[in-house]
Design an enzyme around this catalytic site. Sequence first.
Site, mmCIF file in Angstrom:
data_model
loop_
_atom_site.group_PDB
_atom_site.id
_atom_site.type_symbol
_atom_site.label_atom_id
_atom_site.label_comp_id
_atom_site.label_asym_id
_atom_site.label_seq_id
_atom_site.Cartn_x
_atom_site.Cartn_y
_atom_site.Cartn_z
ATOM 1 N N LYS A 1 1.219 12.119 5.762
ATOM 2 C CA LYS A 1 1.404 10.999 6.707
ATOM 3 C C LYS A 1 1.935 9.771 5.954
ATOM 4 C CE LYS A 1 -2.088 8.417 7.108
ATOM 5 N NZ LYS A 1 -2.659 7.201 6.519
ATOM 6 N N LYS B 1 0.839 -1.221 0.000
ATOM 7 C CA LYS B 1 0.000 0.000 0.000
ATOM 8 C C LYS B 1 0.869 1.265 0.000
ATOM 9 C CE LYS B 1 -3.278 2.977 0.500
ATOM 10 N NZ LYS B 1 -3.971 3.470 -0.681
HETATM 11 P P1 NAP Z 1 -11.020 10.727 7.270
HETATM 12 O O1 NAP Z 1 -12.187 11.062 6.427
HETATM 13 O O2 NAP Z 1 -10.175 11.814 7.815
HETATM 14 O O3 NAP Z 1 -11.535 9.793 8.489
HETATM 15 C C1 NAP Z 1 -10.655 9.450 9.522
HETATM 16 C C2 NAP Z 1 -11.377 8.604 10.548
HETATM 17 O O4 NAP Z 1 -10.462 8.323 11.631
HETATM 18 C C3 NAP Z 1 -12.586 9.296 11.197
HETATM 19 O O5 NAP Z 1 -13.573 8.342 11.478
HETATM 20 C C4 NAP Z 1 -11.971 9.849 12.494
HETATM 21 O O6 NAP Z 1 -12.915 10.045 13.512
HETATM 22 C C5 NAP Z 1 -11.057 8.711 12.868
HETATM 23 N N1 NAP Z 1 -10.032 9.113 13.835
HETATM 24 C C6 NAP Z 1 -9.017 9.989 13.648
HETATM 25 N N2 NAP Z 1 -8.262 10.091 14.759
HETATM 26 C C7 NAP Z 1 -8.836 9.250 15.675
HETATM 27 C C8 NAP Z 1 -8.516 8.888 17.002
HETATM 28 N N3 NAP Z 1 -7.440 9.401 17.643
HETATM 29 N N4 NAP Z 1 -9.298 8.001 17.630
HETATM 30 C C9 NAP Z 1 -10.378 7.456 16.993
HETATM 31 N N5 NAP Z 1 -10.743 7.751 15.729
HETATM 32 C C10 NAP Z 1 -9.961 8.636 15.075
HETATM 33 O O7 NAP Z 1 -10.012 9.754 6.489
HETATM 34 P P2 NAP Z 1 -10.292 8.797 5.239
HETATM 35 O O8 NAP Z 1 -10.083 9.583 3.980
HETATM 36 O O9 NAP Z 1 -11.571 8.058 5.447
HETATM 37 O O10 NAP Z 1 -9.044 7.802 5.374
HETATM 38 C C11 NAP Z 1 -9.034 6.759 6.343
HETATM 39 C C12 NAP Z 1 -7.807 5.876 6.082
HETATM 40 O O11 NAP Z 1 -7.877 5.342 4.753
HETATM 41 C C13 NAP Z 1 -6.455 6.596 6.172
HETATM 42 O O12 NAP Z 1 -5.505 5.725 6.731
HETATM 43 C C14 NAP Z 1 -6.136 6.897 4.720
HETATM 44 O O13 NAP Z 1 -4.737 7.025 4.538
HETATM 45 C C15 NAP Z 1 -6.708 5.666 4.030
HETATM 46 N N6 NAP Z 1 -7.111 5.823 2.633
HETATM 47 C C16 NAP Z 1 -7.772 6.949 2.212
HETATM 48 C C17 NAP Z 1 -8.137 7.083 0.866
HETATM 49 C C18 NAP Z 1 -8.854 8.318 0.360
HETATM 50 O O14 NAP Z 1 -8.817 8.571 -0.857
HETATM 51 N N7 NAP Z 1 -9.516 9.091 1.210
HETATM 52 C C19 NAP Z 1 -7.871 6.043 -0.029
HETATM 53 C C20 NAP Z 1 -7.228 4.890 0.420
HETATM 54 C C21 NAP Z 1 -6.846 4.787 1.761
HETATM 55 P P3 NAP Z 1 -13.623 11.500 13.716
HETATM 56 O O15 NAP Z 1 -14.833 11.487 12.817
HETATM 57 O O16 NAP Z 1 -13.940 11.527 15.145
HETATM 58 O O17 NAP Z 1 -12.613 12.556 13.318
#
Ligand code: NAP
Length: 291
Positions: A238, A169
């Site tokens: 990150k 990844k």
């Molecule tokens: P996001 O929209 O920022 O969501 C992050 C999630 O993590 C939210 O539910 C947030 O909760 C939670 N979180 C953050 N800090 C926390 C903590 N200390 N304790 C508990 N919960 C916590 O991110 P995303 O875009 O969905 O991405 C999620 C993951 O998938 C990441 O690792 C990212 O690198 C990966 N990813 C993302 C994509 C993309 O295109 N977006 C594609 C592939 C992989 P709150 O709602 O409370 O903030």
Amino acid sequence: MKAGFIGLGNMGSAIALHLIKAGHQVSVWNRSPGKDDALLAAGATRAASPADAAEADVVLSMLADDAAVQAVVFGEHGTLSSSAKAVHVSLSTISIELADHLAETHRQAGRDYVSAPVFGRPAAAQAAKLFIAAAGKPAALSLCAPLFDAISQRVFTIGETPSMANVVKLSGNFMIMAAVEAMAEAMALCEKSGVEKSTLFEVLTNTLFNAPVYKTYGEILVQERYRPAGFAAPLGLKDMTLVGSAAQRVGVPMPVLGVVRDHLIETIACEGPDIDWSGVGLTVSKHAGLK
Ligand code: NAP
């Protein structure tokens, strides 16, 4: 199957919905309230804590970063304190070190851990068209297969050691960022030479660069569609930082990584944290005197 789902951000909320639609019994938990309304309406139940969500056959988490995963697994009422011995599937992009630590701590607690990071932006998650790189014990991967089928178009089994999937990844995300940087630089060259960047996009994506990464990100660069962020620049930074640690760990020089990481830092500093990671295109344009 009884599944817990933790982390209802851009990706998690879309993924969890497909698990519910596929007929699984899903209980959801998110740190901040108010993100589960659509999922509850679709048939999910609300878990009181990560441990409560883990009272299941499988608990999946889709969280921002290492700190979030650590809080949810090892914190108070974390998944490891549940009585059920659910397989934990981490879909998040996390470090190699944490994936190894999760594998070991779950083993010691008599449970299985699977790393299953995904390729695809939120639109792909909404369409159940993610690609999954999965690694873990064969029996755990078999148990998870119906869940993976509900959210993805293809699953690649990488091996038995979970962190191997995280290496794949992180490598992939580095390649995406390098492709975005290269496209942005080439588009700046065209623009300053009197050729529309849409023309470069049209020629290249219909010839040698006919691949999803160039099509998806090339379109964003042409339209300068950097907000709202599908993948926020701080999460991209990150990931590039995690790539750097992984490379240093095994002694692989990655000079291109330094360029894209610095451009991400500059983009966040100048444009704010709400910009998409492809916003490095804006930084490249500015360097070329185009903005
Ligand atoms: P996001 O929209 O920022 O969501 C992050 C999630 O993590 C939210 O539910 C947030 O909760 C939670 N979180 C953050 N800090 C926390 C903590 N200390 N304790 C508990 N919960 C916590 O991110 P995303 O875009 O969905 O991405 C999620 C993951 O998938 C990441 O690792 C990212 O690198 C990966 N990813 C993302 C994509 C993309 O295109 N977006 C594609 C592939 C992989 P709150 O709602 O409370 O903030």
